[in-house]
Design a protein around this motif. Structure first.
Motif: not given
Length: 295
Positions: A128, A148, A150, A153-154, A158, A284
């Motif tokens: 994160d 976003e 993290n 995750r990005f 994405h 974010s």
């Protein structure tokens, strides 16, 4: 579940990726499945097949350091992978502890303020982004626009990440290996397990790479960025930690060539036009003046 038997899952993944001939096993014929068999690992490591089978199945949870080192040698693990093996063996079984929300440590925020002309992030152990300076937010503006916070995750979820990173495959493997390394330290971190579970459901590429059990802490390397406002950037980064601050690190990017230095100057001028707590799009990634609330 893997989180209930992380040690066994790691051993099995590495066994299946170990070349028998490189391990010293003479093959009489070609095999239909790759890797070593359980009995071969046991023989090479000097333990019984029953004992090694119980390790993989999670029925034996207290191997000695000597056994772990023998297994590491048999499976050809490097120093970092061997340390990960020892951590998995010493970790308590996974529970249900969620832990509190991550907040960037004030000491790291003070250090971050000292780099006005370099992109800087504060990362938590789940990857994160806990804080960033103006240049750090400007560099990752697409991540901000995606709402976003993290990095993993990005990278995997994405499409903008594939545009930002010139060598997406290498960046993805590096980020996932760092996440895997961190996950071995806290098998009872349910938020980590939720992150991995969500990514596994939504990304086939993540599932495939996660199953390899590659481990590698974040370290200095060079990344090529294709920034939508300033173009190509060749940036190396250093991962800095401070004694007494657990599970957080300062990521400082540095220009690798004159063209990148000039592009960072332009990016800094563009970033200076934004409010201190914002970059274009949603915010974010928190800046140094704002602490993230618990998620």
């Amino acid at each position: 579940m893997e989180t209930r038997n992380a040690l066994g899952a790691f051993l099995r993944a590495r066994r299946e990726r170990t070349d028998p001939e490189q391990a010293g096993v003479v093959l009489a014929s070609r095999r239909r499945t790759p890797g070593l068999r359980r009995e071969e690992v046991a023989l090479l490591a000097g333990v019984s097949t029953d004992y090694y089978t119980r390790l993989e199945q999670g029925r034996e949870r207290h191997p000695s350091d000597q056994v772990l080192d023998a297994l590491a040698r048999t499976l050809g693990l490097d120093a970092e992978e061997t340390a990960h093996l020892h951590r998995l063996a010493k970790a308590a079984p996974a529970g249900t502890r969620r832990g509190g929300g991550d907040r960037a440590d004030p000491s790291l925020l003070q250090l971050m303020e000292g780099w006005d002309h370099a992109p800087v992030l504060v990362l938590g152990h789940r990857m994160d982004v806990l804080a960033a300076n103006r240049l750090g937010r400007a560099l990752h503006a697409r991540m901000v626009e995606a709402n976003e916070d993290n990095l993993v995750r990005f990278i995997f979820l994405h499409p903008a990440a594939r545009e930002l990173y010139d060598n997406w495959d290498r960046v993805a493997r590096s980020a996932l290996a760092a996440l895997r390394s961190a996950s071995g330290l806290r098998p009872d971190d349910s938020r980590m397990n939720e992150l991995v579970g969500g990514l596994s459901v939504r990304s086939a590429e993540f599932r495939t790479l996660w199953a390899r059990h590659d481990v590698r802490a974040k370290r200095r390397e060079v990344k090529q960025f294709r920034h939508h406002e300033v173009g190509e950037l060749n940036l190396s980064y250093d991962s800095l930690t401070v004694n007494g601050i657990a599970d957080q690190q300062l990521i400082v990017y540095r220009a690798e060539d004159e063209g990148t230095r000039q592009a960072l100057v332009l990016l800094g001028a563009l970033a200076a036009e934004y409010p201190a707590d914002s970059t274009p799009g949603k915010r974010s990634i928190p800046d140094s003046a704002r602490q993230p609330s618990d998620r």
